[in-house]
Enzyme design. Structure first.
Site, PDB file in Angstrom:
ATOM      1  N   ASP A  85      26.893 -25.041  74.528  1.00 13.18           N
ATOM      2  CA  ASP A  85      27.545 -26.341  74.743  1.00 13.18           C
ATOM      3  C   ASP A  85      26.734 -27.502  74.187  1.00 13.18           C
ATOM      4  O   ASP A  85      27.242 -28.610  74.078  1.00 13.18           O
ATOM      5  CB  ASP A  85      27.803 -26.542  76.239  1.00 13.18           C
ATOM      6  CG  ASP A  85      26.562 -26.271  77.071  1.00 13.18           C
ATOM      7  OD1 ASP A  85      25.641 -27.094  77.055  1.00 13.18           O
ATOM      8  OD2 ASP A  85      26.517 -25.209  77.739  1.00 13.18           O
ATOM      9  N   GLU A 105      23.051 -19.156  69.750  1.00 11.80           N
ATOM     10  CA  GLU A 105      24.162 -18.863  70.674  1.00 11.80           C
ATOM     11  C   GLU A 105      24.965 -17.687  70.111  1.00 11.80           C
ATOM     12  O   GLU A 105      25.286 -17.664  68.928  1.00 11.80           O
ATOM     13  CB  GLU A 105      25.032 -20.130  70.785  1.00 11.80           C
ATOM     14  CG  GLU A 105      26.438 -19.926  71.328  1.00 11.80           C
ATOM     15  CD  GLU A 105      26.464 -19.454  72.779  1.00 11.80           C
ATOM     16  OE1 GLU A 105      25.785 -20.063  73.618  1.00 11.80           O
ATOM     17  OE2 GLU A 105      27.177 -18.469  73.056  1.00 11.80           O
ATOM     18  N   ASP A 154      18.890 -20.835  78.230  1.00  9.23           N
ATOM     19  CA  ASP A 154      20.071 -21.384  78.894  1.00  9.23           C
ATOM     20  C   ASP A 154      21.166 -20.322  78.854  1.00  9.23           C
ATOM     21  O   ASP A 154      22.096 -20.389  78.049  1.00  9.23           O
ATOM     22  CB  ASP A 154      20.516 -22.670  78.197  1.00  9.23           C
ATOM     23  CG  ASP A 154      21.719 -23.296  78.885  1.00  9.23           C
ATOM     24  OD1 ASP A 154      22.140 -22.798  79.949  1.00  9.23           O
ATOM     25  OD2 ASP A 154      22.245 -24.287  78.338  1.00  9.23           O
ATOM     26  N   SER A 155      21.043 -19.343  79.741  1.00  5.22           N
ATOM     27  CA  SER A 155      21.947 -18.194  79.700  1.00  5.22           C
ATOM     28  C   SER A 155      23.134 -18.375  80.647  1.00  5.22           C
ATOM     29  O   SER A 155      23.155 -19.278  81.475  1.00  5.22           O
ATOM     30  CB  SER A 155      21.175 -16.943  80.117  1.00  5.22           C
ATOM     31  OG  SER A 155      20.670 -17.121  81.416  1.00  5.22           O
ATOM     32  N   THR A 156      24.096 -17.454  80.520  1.00  2.83           N
ATOM     33  CA  THR A 156      25.151 -17.339  81.527  1.00  2.83           C
ATOM     34  C   THR A 156      24.672 -16.358  82.597  1.00  2.83           C
ATOM     35  O   THR A 156      23.494 -16.005  82.642  1.00  2.83           O
ATOM     36  CB  THR A 156      26.459 -16.835  80.874  1.00  2.83           C
ATOM     37  OG1 THR A 156      26.147 -15.637  80.154  1.00  2.83           O
ATOM     38  CG2 THR A 156      27.018 -17.854  79.902  1.00  2.83           C
ATOM     39  N   PRO A 161      27.354 -10.444  78.044  1.00  2.88           N
ATOM     40  CA  PRO A 161      26.461 -10.687  76.908  1.00  2.88           C
ATOM     41  C   PRO A 161      25.050 -11.120  77.309  1.00  2.88           C
ATOM     42  O   PRO A 161      24.106 -10.913  76.561  1.00  2.88           O
ATOM     43  CB  PRO A 161      27.175 -11.781  76.104  1.00  2.88           C
ATOM     44  CG  PRO A 161      28.357 -12.211  76.893  1.00  2.88           C
ATOM     45  CD  PRO A 161      28.607 -11.201  77.963  1.00  2.88           C
TER      46      PRO A 161
HETATM   47  N1  AG3 Z   1      24.460 -21.813  82.128  1.00  4.20           N
HETATM   48  C1  AG3 Z   1      25.028 -21.068  83.189  1.00  4.20           C
HETATM   49  C2  AG3 Z   1      24.352 -21.153  84.516  1.00  4.20           C
HETATM   50  C3  AG3 Z   1      24.928 -20.154  85.448  1.00  4.20           C
HETATM   51  C4  AG3 Z   1      26.155 -20.639  86.157  1.00  4.20           C
HETATM   52  N2  AG3 Z   1      26.632 -19.630  87.030  1.00  4.20           N
HETATM   53  C5  AG3 Z   1      27.792 -19.667  87.687  1.00  4.20           C
HETATM   54  N3  AG3 Z   1      28.567 -20.660  87.609  1.00  4.20           N
HETATM   55  N4  AG3 Z   1      28.116 -18.646  88.398  1.00  4.20           N
HETATM   56  C6  AG3 Z   1      25.061 -23.076  81.985  1.00  4.20           C
HETATM   57  C7  AG3 Z   1      25.318 -23.484  80.634  1.00  4.20           C
HETATM   58  C8  AG3 Z   1      25.082 -24.952  80.531  1.00  4.20           C
HETATM   59  N5  AG3 Z   1      24.483 -25.291  79.313  1.00  4.20           N
END
Ligand code: AG3
Length: 277
Positions: A85, A105, A154-156, A161
């Site tokens: 993002d 990314e 800055d992961s999910t 993935p």
């Molecule tokens: N990165 C994700 C953080 C984890 C959020 N987890 C959740 N909502 N269950 C955020 C990306 C922002 N640049």
């Protein structure tokens, strides 16, 4: 319009009232949605999980970026892992010593959607100091030894993935991708709802670096609102954070006092990270 709910592991839900679905698509990796909301500005979700809202994204992006950047004496080369993002890149570019920031990314679609629908966050990606790489960061990091002063992960969530981005092998490669004096920070999930993730991440990273510290911040639209971060380096410790540099930033959440307080963890969270944090 209606409520968006992120249901977390069947134990809780975060709700955001929305006005309109502005974008919906499915990439090779995940489903991507952007909503206009009633009280949170724009909302980005991936696989129906909240990634950011314009109301509170600054907390997350500032905490992930500025503490490491101000603990390093003069960061020039910076890598953002994930972060499609552009929120971390926007913050990194506030540091005059930075010559280049690479955003690696895996999902180009996330970046393109954010550039179109959330320019307040993605705007920095057009800066000439920013280099966009759309690739698997596991491989990119492995292939760039001794390259970066600061790496921001800055992961999910650690499913799909991003799973590999929470493991010892990846952080071993991160350590090798850092130049001498380098620092890594990473988002480390909710200490309330994902204690096993916090515990696993710190257990994996602790043997790899001389200094490994947890810190925390408040992000209302993430599960539990309390969020953990990891700070690791062989040379820098939180005591090296230059408070005057933080205070001089155009920041809304972090300052010298907040940086000190962020490393003062509640006992239950400190125990998960396995350190005297
Ligand atoms: N990165 C994700 C953080 C984890 C959020 N987890 C959740 N909502 N269950 C955020 C990306 C922002 N640049």
């Amino acid at each position: 319009m209606t409520w968006f709910y992120e249901h977390y592991k069947g134990v809780s839900a975060v709700g955001v009232h929305t006005e309109k679905l502005l974008h919906e698509s499915s990439s090779k990796f995940q489903s991507i949605k952007v909503f206009e909301t009633t009280g949170h500005g724009r909302l980005l979700t991936l696989d129906d999980m909240v990634m950011l809202t314009e109301l509170d994204e600054f907390v997350y992006h500032e905490l992930l970026s500025h503490l490491a950047l101000c603990a390093h004496p003069s960061p020039a080369q910076v890598l953002v892992v994930g972060g499609g993002d552009g929120g971390c890149v926007r913050e990194v570019l506030k540091h005059p010593s930075v010559e280049r920031v690479v955003q690696c990314e895996i999902d180009e679609a996330v970046t393109r959607v954010c550039q179109e629908f959330i320019p307040s966050v993605a705007g920095g990606l057009a800066d000439p100091r920013c280099e966009l790489v759309f690739a698997d960061a596991v491989r990119y990091v492995r292939e760039h030894p001794a390259t970066f002063d600061v790496i921001l992960v800055d992961s999910t969530e650690p499913i799909g993935p991003a799973e590999a981005l929470f493991g010892a092998d990846f952080f071993g490669d991160i350590r090798r991708a850092l130049r001498p004096g380098g620092i890594v920070t990473a988002q480390a999930e909710s200490p309330f709802y994902a204690p096993e993730v916090v515990r696993g991440l710190f257990a994996a990273v602790r043997p790899l670096f001389r200094h490994v510290h947890p810190y925390m911040g408040f992000i209302p639209t993430y599960p539990s609102g309390a969020w953990t971060f990891l700070f690791a380096s062989d040379e820098a410790s939180p005591a090296d954070i230059r408070g005057e540099a933080l205070d001089a930033l155009d920041a809304r959440y972090v300052n010298a006092a907040v940086a000190t307080g962020a490393f003062a963890l509640p006992a239950f969270a400190r125990d998960l990270a396995g350190s005297p944090g």
